[in-house]
Design an enzyme around this catalytic site. Structure first.
Site, PDB file in Angstrom:
ATOM      1  N   GLY A 258       0.774  -1.094  -0.102  1.00 13.90           N
ATOM      2  CA  GLY A 258      -0.071   0.008   0.038  1.00 13.90           C
ATOM      3  C   GLY A 258       0.670   1.229   0.140  1.00 13.90           C
ATOM      4  O   GLY A 258       0.170   2.157   0.204  1.00 13.90           O
ATOM      5  N   GLU A 295       5.061  -5.737   1.762  1.00 17.19           N
ATOM      6  CA  GLU A 295       4.540  -6.279   0.410  1.00 17.19           C
ATOM      7  C   GLU A 295       4.283  -5.050  -0.530  1.00 17.19           C
ATOM      8  O   GLU A 295       2.925  -4.991  -0.866  1.00 17.19           O
ATOM      9  CB  GLU A 295       3.476  -7.131   0.741  1.00 17.19           C
ATOM     10  CG  GLU A 295       3.505  -8.330   1.409  1.00 17.19           C
ATOM     11  CD  GLU A 295       2.091  -9.037   1.450  1.00 17.19           C
ATOM     12  OE1 GLU A 295       2.133 -10.210   1.724  1.00 17.19           O
ATOM     13  OE2 GLU A 295       1.167  -8.444   1.596  1.00 17.19           O
ATOM     14  N   PRO A 296       4.980  -4.357  -1.144  1.00 19.30           N
ATOM     15  CA  PRO A 296       4.546  -3.291  -1.955  1.00 19.30           C
ATOM     16  C   PRO A 296       4.526  -3.659  -3.158  1.00 19.30           C
ATOM     17  O   PRO A 296       5.133  -4.856  -3.713  1.00 19.30           O
ATOM     18  CB  PRO A 296       5.917  -2.400  -1.832  1.00 19.30           C
ATOM     19  CG  PRO A 296       6.936  -3.316  -1.424  1.00 19.30           C
ATOM     20  CD  PRO A 296       6.541  -4.215  -0.561  1.00 19.30           C
ATOM     21  N   ARG A 334      -7.863   2.200 -14.524  1.00 17.32           N
ATOM     22  CA  ARG A 334      -7.924   2.899 -13.224  1.00 17.32           C
ATOM     23  C   ARG A 334      -8.942   4.268 -12.978  1.00 17.32           C
ATOM     24  O   ARG A 334      -9.546   4.661 -12.186  1.00 17.32           O
ATOM     25  CB  ARG A 334      -6.791   3.315 -12.723  1.00 17.32           C
ATOM     26  CG  ARG A 334      -5.849   2.111 -12.569  1.00 17.32           C
ATOM     27  CD  ARG A 334      -4.472   2.321 -11.854  1.00 17.32           C
ATOM     28  NE  ARG A 334      -4.605   2.584 -10.441  1.00 17.32           N
ATOM     29  CZ  ARG A 334      -4.451   3.756  -9.947  1.00 17.32           C
ATOM     30  NH1 ARG A 334      -4.300   4.787 -10.713  1.00 17.32           N
ATOM     31  NH2 ARG A 334      -4.714   4.162  -8.518  1.00 17.32           N
ATOM     32  N   CYS A 371     -17.657   2.765 -25.885  1.00 15.66           N
ATOM     33  CA  CYS A 371     -19.124   3.423 -25.742  1.00 15.66           C
ATOM     34  C   CYS A 371     -19.514   3.234 -24.276  1.00 15.66           C
ATOM     35  O   CYS A 371     -20.195   2.589 -23.740  1.00 15.66           O
ATOM     36  CB  CYS A 371     -20.061   2.327 -26.504  1.00 15.66           C
ATOM     37  SG  CYS A 371     -20.092   3.137 -28.266  1.00 15.66           S
ATOM     38  N   GLU A 372     -18.869   4.065 -23.422  1.00 13.58           N
ATOM     39  CA  GLU A 372     -19.000   4.369 -22.055  1.00 13.58           C
ATOM     40  C   GLU A 372     -18.839   5.853 -21.466  1.00 13.58           C
ATOM     41  O   GLU A 372     -17.688   6.257 -22.118  1.00 13.58           O
ATOM     42  CB  GLU A 372     -18.285   3.361 -21.105  1.00 13.58           C
ATOM     43  CG  GLU A 372     -18.272   1.825 -21.224  1.00 13.58           C
ATOM     44  CD  GLU A 372     -19.346   1.325 -20.520  1.00 13.58           C
ATOM     45  OE1 GLU A 372     -19.756   1.853 -19.314  1.00 13.58           O
ATOM     46  OE2 GLU A 372     -19.753   0.266 -20.960  1.00 13.58           O
ATOM     47  N   TYR A 400      -1.088  -1.941 -12.089  1.00 11.73           N
ATOM     48  CA  TYR A 400      -2.472  -1.893 -12.527  1.00 11.73           C
ATOM     49  C   TYR A 400      -2.949  -1.284 -13.626  1.00 11.73           C
ATOM     50  O   TYR A 400      -4.152  -0.870 -13.821  1.00 11.73           O
ATOM     51  CB  TYR A 400      -3.314  -1.510 -11.410  1.00 11.73           C
ATOM     52  CG  TYR A 400      -2.873  -2.111  -9.924  1.00 11.73           C
ATOM     53  CD1 TYR A 400      -3.123  -3.384  -9.511  1.00 11.73           C
ATOM     54  CD2 TYR A 400      -2.034  -1.216  -9.028  1.00 11.73           C
ATOM     55  CE1 TYR A 400      -2.701  -3.800  -8.302  1.00 11.73           C
ATOM     56  CE2 TYR A 400      -1.721  -1.635  -7.814  1.00 11.73           C
ATOM     57  CZ  TYR A 400      -1.869  -3.012  -7.505  1.00 11.73           C
ATOM     58  OH  TYR A 400      -1.617  -3.680  -6.233  1.00 11.73           O
TER      59      TYR A 400
HETATM   60  C1  LIG Z   1      -2.781  -5.692  -3.403  1.00 13.43           C
HETATM   61  C2  LIG Z   1      -1.896  -6.220  -2.360  1.00 13.43           C
HETATM   62  C3  LIG Z   1      -0.588  -5.615  -2.085  1.00 13.43           C
HETATM   63  C4  LIG Z   1      -0.134  -4.507  -2.649  1.00 13.43           C
HETATM   64  O1  LIG Z   1      -0.811  -3.374  -2.690  1.00 13.43           O
HETATM   65  P1  LIG Z   1      -0.011  -1.875  -3.386  1.00 13.43           P
HETATM   66  O2  LIG Z   1      -0.910  -1.032  -3.153  1.00 13.43           O
HETATM   67  O3  LIG Z   1       0.007  -2.332  -4.855  1.00 13.43           O
HETATM   68  O4  LIG Z   1       1.259  -1.852  -2.706  1.00 13.43           O
HETATM   69  C5  LIG Z   1       0.072  -6.251  -0.813  1.00 13.43           C
HETATM   70  N1  LIG Z   1      -0.500  -7.354   0.038  1.00 13.43           N
HETATM   71  C6  LIG Z   1      -1.679  -7.763  -0.404  1.00 13.43           C
HETATM   72  C7  LIG Z   1      -2.239  -9.027   0.307  1.00 13.43           C
HETATM   73  C8  LIG Z   1      -2.475  -7.419  -1.478  1.00 13.43           C
HETATM   74  O5  LIG Z   1      -3.538  -7.780  -1.968  1.00 13.43           O
END
Ligand SMILES: *Cc1c(COP(=O)(O)O)cnc(C)c1O
Length: 455
Positions: A258, A295-296, A334, A371-372, A400
């Site tokens: 995140g 976990e980025p 997005r 078409c949206e 993404y």
């Molecule tokens: C999507 C996700 C992430 C990564 O999120 P980002 O916003 O891209 O950093 C990390 N861990 C889990 C479990 C996720 O589902």
């Protein structure tokens, strides 16, 4: 764009963000001419820089790339070489990570309402790669793993009750769908340890940690640290573990991804070392032998990618000027899905027109061919007077982007080129119209291959 000789990446050469204005316009125009549009360009050198900044900010942590942000083979190999692990959300992602050379010890499969087919596949992989870890967010999923004979490494996903995110659709931390509620997590982890090798606890608050949301990140991390201490030494704190509870031998506390990136041109980049400091401070002190993990996803790939698209129609209306381009929500979802902002730059290039630097900026809406009504890439954008044939670069599109592309409106998916040390190579070829009907034609063939009576 980095020059071929920019292998070294000290702080000076590895800025916290690459803006759409930092890309070499000449180079992008050349790529669009050679490979046509719409075209994703993913710079592996920048992916490498992003990995290096993460590893430098979290020196003693496990850094795991959430591969769903961009699963391209070249990206996965780059991330693997840089030393990150892979966090996978499906059997397909595990398959891709294996193909890119991640071995089991660097594979983490996060099972969110996992389909039976995915569990079958991953349990099969674990037989050959017993160091793989399955992250589980429901007691039920543990039963389903046990039914398949799995007794290997498990990480317990906790719902921390705090969420962060740039949009409600990606704020996962507080949603019941994700993880075992915090108050039941210790008990669930201890119960799981009777059947599995419980090696970690995990929480992911959602996508888009930014400087204003550091407080909720801190809160999540603090809760996870506390849970790890309870599990390592039951009864020591004021948790209500039974006196008989055995301590768990955890390897890590994973506090999720995140990490936000600045999409707006004037937004400041995340202060990664401030996030790292806040994380370490909030989680401490971790029990002996327990590491921090992050976990980025987005942070690794977002600013390493742009989407190139050609202007095909300019329409002046009384309300606004609509610039029609050949990429839309099927190429980059997005903006339509999350109201996301992506910077857009006019790279010019229309034949017979004055260079883009000499033109006036006008506010325009950039719209795709689908078409949206929601099919716009940007509204009210001051672009240097776009004309038919100009090339636009949609920035910060590496995360993404291609991953969420679809064939809606029977639109073939775009091509993608990867830049490696300045050299371009097609990473995903452009789909042709024929690709749209492959599965139908194969179904027809399977049907006619069967004997008459079986049809
Ligand atoms: C999507 C996700 C992430 C990564 O999120 P980002 O916003 O891209 O950093 C990390 N861990 C889990 C479990 C996720 O589902």
């Amino acid at each position: 764009m980095s020059s071929p000789e920019s292998g070294a990446t000290d702080a000076r050469e590895n800025p916290p963000v690459r803006r759409v204005s930092d890309w070499d316009a000449e180079r992008l125009r050349g790529l669009a001419a050679e490979y046509e549009t719409p075209l994703y360009v993913q710079d592996l050198d920048r992916v490498r820089e992003n990995c290096e900044r993460l590893l430098a900010a979290f020196p003693n942590a496990d850094v795991r790339y959430a591969v769903k942000a961009h699963t391209g083979r070249a990206v996965l190999e780059t991330v693997r070489d840089a030393g990150l692990d892979a966090e996978c959300a499906s059997a397909g992602e595990v398959d891709r990570a294996l193909a890119a050379g991640f071995d089991g010890s660097r594979l983490h499969y996060t099972a969110v309402n996992p389909p039976a087919r995915d569990l079958d596949y991953v349990v099969g992989v674990a037989e050959a790669e017993p160091d793989l870890t399955v992250t589980v967010g429901a007691a039920d999923t543990l039963d389903r793993l046990a039914e398949r004979g799995y007794d290997g490494r498990v990480c317990v996903r906790v719902n921390p009750g705090v969420g962060a995110g740039h949009h409600e659709k990606v704020t996962t931390g507080g949603a019941a769908k994700f993880g075992i509620p915090y108050d039941r997590a210790a008990e669930a982890a201890r119960a799981a340890a009777e059947r599995f090798d419980v090696v970690g606890i995990h929480a992911h608050a959602g996508s888009g940690i930014d400087p204003e949301q550091l407080d909720s990140h801190r809160e999540l991390v603090a809760r996870m640290g506390e849970l790890a201490r309870d599990l390592a030494a039951p009864g020591a704190a004021d948790d209500d573990a039974p006196a008989s509870a055995a301590p768990l031998d955890l390897e890590y506390v994973d506090v999720g991804g995140g990490f936000g990136v600045p999409y707006e041109e004037d937004a400041s980049p995340l202060d990664l070392s401030a996030v790292a400091d806040a994380t370490r401070e909030a989680v401490a002190p971790l029990p002996e032998g327990v590491d921090l993990a992050v976990e980025p996803g987005r942070y690794v790939v977002a600013d390493a990618g742009v989407l190139l698209t050609r202007v095909n129609t300019v329409k002046d209306t009384p309300d606004e000027t609509v610039v029609g381009v050949d990429a839309g929500m099927t190429d980059l979802l997005r903006p339509a899905m999350y109201d996301a902002y992506h910077p857009i730059r006019n790279l010019g290039g229309a034949s017979g027109e004055s260079p883009v630097e000499e033109r006036e900026a006008t506010p325009v809406t950039v719209a795709g061919p689908i078409c949206e009504t929601g099919d716009t890439l940007g509204k009210n954008r001051a672009l240097t007077d776009p004309v038919r044939g100009d090339l636009l670069a949609v920035g910060v599109a590496g995360a993404y982007g291609y991953e969420m592309a679809s064939q809606y409106n029977s639109r073939p998916r775009p091509a993608e080129v990867a830049l490696d040390d300045g050299t371009a190579a097609v990473a995903r070829r452009r789909e042709a119209l024929g690709d749209l009907t492959t599965v139908e034609r194969e179904a027809d063939r399977d049907r006619t291959d069967r004997p008459e009576g079986d049809r």
